[in-house]
Enzyme design. Structure first.
Site, PDB file in Angstrom:
ATOM      1  N   CYS A 152     -21.504 -18.829  -1.816  1.00 53.81           N
ATOM      2  CA  CYS A 152     -20.162 -19.053  -2.338  1.00 53.81           C
ATOM      3  C   CYS A 152     -19.598 -17.725  -2.869  1.00 53.81           C
ATOM      4  O   CYS A 152     -19.544 -16.739  -2.146  1.00 53.81           O
ATOM      5  CB  CYS A 152     -20.200 -20.144  -3.401  1.00 53.81           C
ATOM      6  SG  CYS A 152     -18.572 -20.812  -3.839  1.00 53.81           S
ATOM      7  N   ILE A 153     -19.219 -17.647  -4.130  1.00 56.54           N
ATOM      8  CA  ILE A 153     -18.634 -16.442  -4.697  1.00 56.54           C
ATOM      9  C   ILE A 153     -19.682 -15.421  -5.140  1.00 56.54           C
ATOM     10  O   ILE A 153     -19.367 -14.240  -5.354  1.00 56.54           O
ATOM     11  CB  ILE A 153     -17.702 -16.799  -5.889  1.00 56.54           C
ATOM     12  CG1 ILE A 153     -16.850 -15.602  -6.348  1.00 56.54           C
ATOM     13  CG2 ILE A 153     -18.521 -17.352  -7.056  1.00 56.54           C
ATOM     14  CD1 ILE A 153     -15.845 -15.133  -5.326  1.00 56.54           C
TER      15      ILE A 153
END
Length: 224
Positions: A136-137
Site C-alpha cells: 500500500c503506502i
C-alpha cells in the site's frame, strides 16, 4: 527452522493507523507458511485520531503502540526494543498511519521525514541483507530512505481504479524507480531485497488485495 518476521504497525484503522485488512492478511499468511510473527509499534502519540464513520479528525489523543495492540491481540512490543539479529525479515503493512505516524508523508509528501526508530529499523534490516516487505503506502518509506530502489504502489496514472497514483510520481522524484503492477502482483528489488505490492492503493475486491499481500509475504519468506 522457523523464520521470525518483524511486523511493524502504525496504529489501528485505515485513516489514522495500520490498514486492518492488510495487517491481518500479513499475519494470516505468515501463520499459513509456518513463520513466526513478532509484532512491534512505536510508543508515540498518533498524529491525530479520525472518526472512521465521518472520515474526519476528532479531539481525541491516542498512542500508536496501544492502538496497534488491538490488531496484535495484545502480543506486541515497543519498536525501540527490536533487535534485527534475532529476526529474518521485516514487513510493514499500509494504512494512513504509515504516512502520519511512521513518517510525515501525509503532510509533506516527498519532503517528509521518517520517524527515527522506523528509519533505524529499516536501515538495520537493509544493512543486514534481510528482506523487507512493504504494501500500500508503506513503499514510500523505502523510496525516502533508499535512493534508487525499485518499488510499486500500483500505477502511476490516476484513474478510478488507481486514485492514489500521484504517489508514484512523488516517489520517482525521490530518485526511485516505480514499477507499474496489478493489485495481485508484487515487485521484487533483488539488489535491495525489497518486496512491494499495491494493496488498497487500488480500488479492487478485498480478496484481490489479500492475494497480493499474501504473495508479498511468500516472496519475503522465500528471500529470508
Amino acid at each position: 527452522m522457523t523464520k521470525r518476521v518483524a511486523v511493524v504497525l502504525a496504529g489501528c484503522g485505515v485513516f489514522d493507523g495500520s490498514e486492518i485488512h492488510e495487517a491481518s492478511a500479513v499475519l494470516v499468511q505468515l501463520s499459513r507458511d509456518g513463520a513466526q510473527a513478532e509484532v512491534f509499534a512505536p510508543n508515540i502519540p498518533q498524529m491525530h485520531v479520525v472518526d472512521h464513520v465521518k472520515g474526519q479528525p476528532t479531539p481525541e489523543q491516542r498512542n500508536v503502540l496501544v492502538e496497534s495492540a488491538r490488531i496484535a491481540r495484545g502480543n506486541i512490543k515497543d519498536l525501540a526494543t527490536l533487535d534485527v539479529k534475532g529476526l529474518d525479515a521485516l514487513i510493514i503493512p499500509g494504512g494512513f498511519g504509515v504516512a502520519k505516524n511512521l513518517s510525515t508523508w501525509a503532510t509533506q509528501g516527498k519532503n517528509c521525514s521518517v520517524a527515527r526508530e522506523v528509519e533505524a529499523v529499516l536501515r538495520a534490516f537493509h544493512a543486514a541483507h534481510k528482506p523487507i516487505g512493504l504494501c500500500c503506502i508503506s513503499p514510500v518509506l523505502a523510496a525516502k530512505i533508499f535512493p534508487g530502489c525499485e518499488v510499486t504502489v500500483g500505477h502511476d496514472k490516476e484513474c478510478e481504479q488507481w486514485p492514489y497514483a500521484k504517489t508514484a510520481e512523488a516517489m520517482k522524484e525521490l530518485g526511485c524507480r516505480h514499477i507499474n503492477s496489478q493489485v495481485s502482483e508484487v515487485h521484487v528489488d533483488h539488489q535491495n531485497l525489497l518486496v512491494t505490492t499495491s494493496a488498497f492503493m487500488c480500488n479492487a475486491p478485498i480478496h484481490h488485495i489479500h492475494d497480493g499481500v499474501g504473495r508479498m509475504v511468500q516472496e519475503v519468506l522465500r528471500l529470508a
